[in-house]
Design a protein around this motif. Structure first.
Motif, short mmCIF file in Angstrom:
data_model
loop_
_atom_site.label_atom_id
_atom_site.label_comp_id
_atom_site.label_asym_id
_atom_site.label_seq_id
_atom_site.Cartn_x
_atom_site.Cartn_y
_atom_site.Cartn_z
N GLY A 211 0.86 -1.18 0.00
CA GLY A 211 0.00 0.00 0.00
C GLY A 211 0.89 1.22 0.00
O GLY A 211 2.02 1.17 -0.51
N ASN A 212 0.43 2.31 0.59
CA ASN A 212 1.31 3.48 0.73
C ASN A 212 2.57 3.08 1.47
O ASN A 212 3.67 3.48 1.12
N GLY A 213 2.36 2.30 2.54
CA GLY A 213 3.47 1.63 3.22
C GLY A 213 3.41 0.17 2.77
O GLY A 213 2.31 -0.37 2.64
N SER A 214 4.55 -0.44 2.52
CA SER A 214 4.53 -1.83 2.04
C SER A 214 5.42 -2.71 2.90
O SER A 214 6.52 -2.30 3.28
N SER A 294 3.26 9.58 -5.90
CA SER A 294 3.34 8.46 -4.96
C SER A 294 2.18 7.49 -5.15
O SER A 294 2.23 6.36 -4.67
N ASP A 295 1.12 7.92 -5.84
CA ASP A 295 -0.03 7.05 -6.05
C ASP A 295 0.24 6.18 -7.28
O ASP A 295 0.56 6.70 -8.35
N PHE A 296 0.09 4.86 -7.10
CA PHE A 296 0.44 3.94 -8.19
C PHE A 296 -0.47 4.09 -9.40
O PHE A 296 -0.09 3.72 -10.51
N ARG A 297 -1.68 4.64 -9.19
CA ARG A 297 -2.55 4.88 -10.36
C ARG A 297 -1.92 5.94 -11.25
O ARG A 297 -1.91 5.82 -12.47
N ASP A 298 -1.39 7.01 -10.61
CA ASP A 298 -0.72 8.07 -11.39
C ASP A 298 0.53 7.53 -12.06
O ASP A 298 0.81 7.83 -13.22
N ALA A 342 -3.75 -5.33 0.30
CA ALA A 342 -3.70 -3.85 0.50
C ALA A 342 -3.86 -3.10 -0.83
O ALA A 342 -3.94 -3.74 -1.89
N GLY A 343 -3.85 -1.77 -0.76
CA GLY A 343 -4.20 -0.91 -1.91
C GLY A 343 -3.59 -1.34 -3.23
O GLY A 343 -4.31 -1.56 -4.21
N ILE A 344 -2.27 -1.49 -3.26
CA ILE A 344 -1.62 -1.86 -4.52
C ILE A 344 -1.70 -3.37 -4.74
O ILE A 344 -1.97 -3.84 -5.85
N GLY A 345 -1.51 -4.13 -3.68
CA GLY A 345 -1.57 -5.60 -3.79
C GLY A 345 -2.92 -6.07 -4.30
O GLY A 345 -3.02 -7.01 -5.09
N GLU A 346 -4.01 -5.38 -3.88
CA GLU A 346 -5.35 -5.79 -4.28
C GLU A 346 -5.76 -5.21 -5.63
O GLU A 346 -6.57 -5.79 -6.34
N ASN A 347 -5.25 -4.00 -5.94
CA ASN A 347 -5.76 -3.28 -7.13
C ASN A 347 -4.73 -3.06 -8.22
O ASN A 347 -5.02 -2.38 -9.19
N GLY A 348 -3.54 -3.57 -8.04
CA GLY A 348 -2.48 -3.25 -8.99
C GLY A 348 -1.99 -4.45 -9.79
O GLY A 348 -0.96 -5.06 -9.45
#
Ligand code: ADP
Length: 410
Positions: A211-214, A294-298, A342-348
């Motif tokens: 996520g923001n922190g990994s 810092s946002d992986f979508r960007d 988490a945010g990136i793990g689930e959506n990336g």
């Protein structure tokens, strides 16, 4: 039993009320900007209520009382009396060397020990303790349970948690690997076992909370044996704005050489430790490599449009996560599954692809690209893969509620 989960930060108090009969969320929200201008949000899913408004929150106690008042509100509330709440579970970021498991807060001494961890968790220890104090005052007759992010990692052996620094310094400053995100790693490792129809004791896995922190954790038979965060959540792969693990000699190099303008005197002077810590935590990571994202979508959108710095940041993230994950597979002597959350793990999907690419031959890991595009709990194992690759959404609040229930009914 109904359980109120509290996550108190320096200027916020997030809450969720669970009915543990069916693990349903009855209401949730946030008291934000405590001590500033106060913003209150409240959602009661079954009731289709959603409010957000300006409220004065001079401190955490007023915020805790506002939560209780709203939960019993005749119009938008979800319970008729505060006495329906059977226990409160508090998310505590650091348990230091004091707490190895979820603990009943049955004395001020427990709260004082949480405060004593402030050198290890400078941003979180005091607000976490303030949240407990406020809630104990507002709900004096129910059990309060402190659930520590570090607890799941307390099973790490010495070989994983010891730093090679002089022993007297380590002892004096309680320096060792504590890890973080433990509640999430514990939750997804249990969920993974459930998903695979096995007991946690039957599995070896690497869980990647990205996520923001990994952080990345090696889990053997349901127990943490190593994790990538260290004394603080700065270690491991580079993150949104954190540098991750770097050569420690960079720290004295910058402290000895980098000059900054002193805000008070206007004179140039050497950068101090707090300023460097701030840079390493808030101005580094993919944010620094990409030149401000810092946002992986960007990062993904810009990399797809040819931004090389963003592409490099994404590549570095995949590279470093892969490096740590592969190291843990070696430590564990092989694994049954790899789990993303988490945010990136689930959506990336791009990050999951980057972490797993090229691993079929050496480690027997392959992902299925079609499944990799699906959201939610999903098996993304490729057809030739010997190791399962799963995406399991995390739910730290539910884990805190479960641990609270276990301690409160012990
Ligand atoms: P934390 O709890 O550490 O603040 P989260 O676990 O909520 O962080 O993760 C937040 C990050 O998840 C965002 O910064 C973003 O980079 C990433 N993220 C969220 N949605 C997506 C998406 N659709 N694709 C890629 N990354 C995403």
């Amino acid at each position: 039993m109904k359980i109120l989960v509290i996550n108190a930060g320096s200027s916020s108090l997030k809450y969720q009320l669970f009915d543990m009969e069916n693990e349903e969320v009855l209401a949730k929200g946030n008291c934000d900007r405590i001590g500033i201008d106060g913003v209150f949000s409240y959602k009661a899913p079954g009731k289709d209520v959603s409010i957000e408004k300006d409220v004065a929150f001079p401190n955490h106690t007023v915020a805790a009382n506002k939560v209780l008042e709203t939960l019993v509100d005749p119009e938008i509330g979800v319970i008729s009396d505060v006495s329906e709440i059977g226990a409160a579970g508090h998310r505590i970021v650091h348990g230091g060397s004091f707490f190895m498991e979820a603990t009943l807060v049955d004395s001020d001494e427990v709260v004082e020990k949480i405060e004593a961890c402030k050198t290890l968790a400078p941003l979180h220890a005091m607000p976490n303790a303030a949240g407990i104090r406020a809630c104990r005052q507002a709900m004096p007759n129910i059990p309060h349970v402190a659930v520590f992010d570090t607890a799941f990692h307390s099973t790490m052996p010495d070989v994983a948690k010891t730093y090679a620094l002089p022993r007297d310094l380590c002892e004096k400053y309680s320096i060792k690997r504590y890890g973080a995100h433990g509640t999430s790693h514990k939750y997804v490792s249990q969920k993974t076992a459930e998903y695979l129809g096995k007991k946690p004791e039957e599995l070896k896995m690497v869980t990647l909370h990205l996520g923001n922190g990994s952080s990345i954790t090696a889990v053997d038979k349901g127990r943490c044996v190593d994790t990538s965060m260290g004394l603080t959540p700065l270690a491991g792969p580079l993150m949104g704005t954190r540098c991750g693990s770097i050569d420690p000699a960079i720290v004295p190099l910058l402290l000895d050489n980098e000059l900054v303008k002193d805000e008070k005197t206007g004179e140039m002077r050497h950068m101090n430790g707090t300023e460097l810590n701030n840079i390493m935590n808030k101005k580094s990571g993919v944010f620094a490599v990409s030149g401000g994202y810092s946002d992986f979508r960007d990062l993904e959108a810009r990399a797809n449009n040819g931004d090389e710095a963003c592409a490099l940041a994404l590549e570095m993230f995949g590279y470093q996560c892969k490096q740590i994950m592969a190291g843990y597979i070696a430590i564990l002597g092989g694994v049954d599954c790899i789990v993303f959350t988490a945010g990136i793990g689930e959506n990336g999907p791009t990050t999951r692809r980057n972490v797993c690419k090229g691993l079929l031959e050496p480690l027997g890991i392959e992902i299925d690209e079609e499944a990799n595009q699906i959201r939610g709990t999903v098996d993304i194992t490729g057809k030739n893969s010997k190791i399962k690759v799963l995406v399991i959404p995390t739910n730290e609040e539910l884990m805190i509620a479960k641990e609270t229930l276990a301690v409160a009914t012990r």
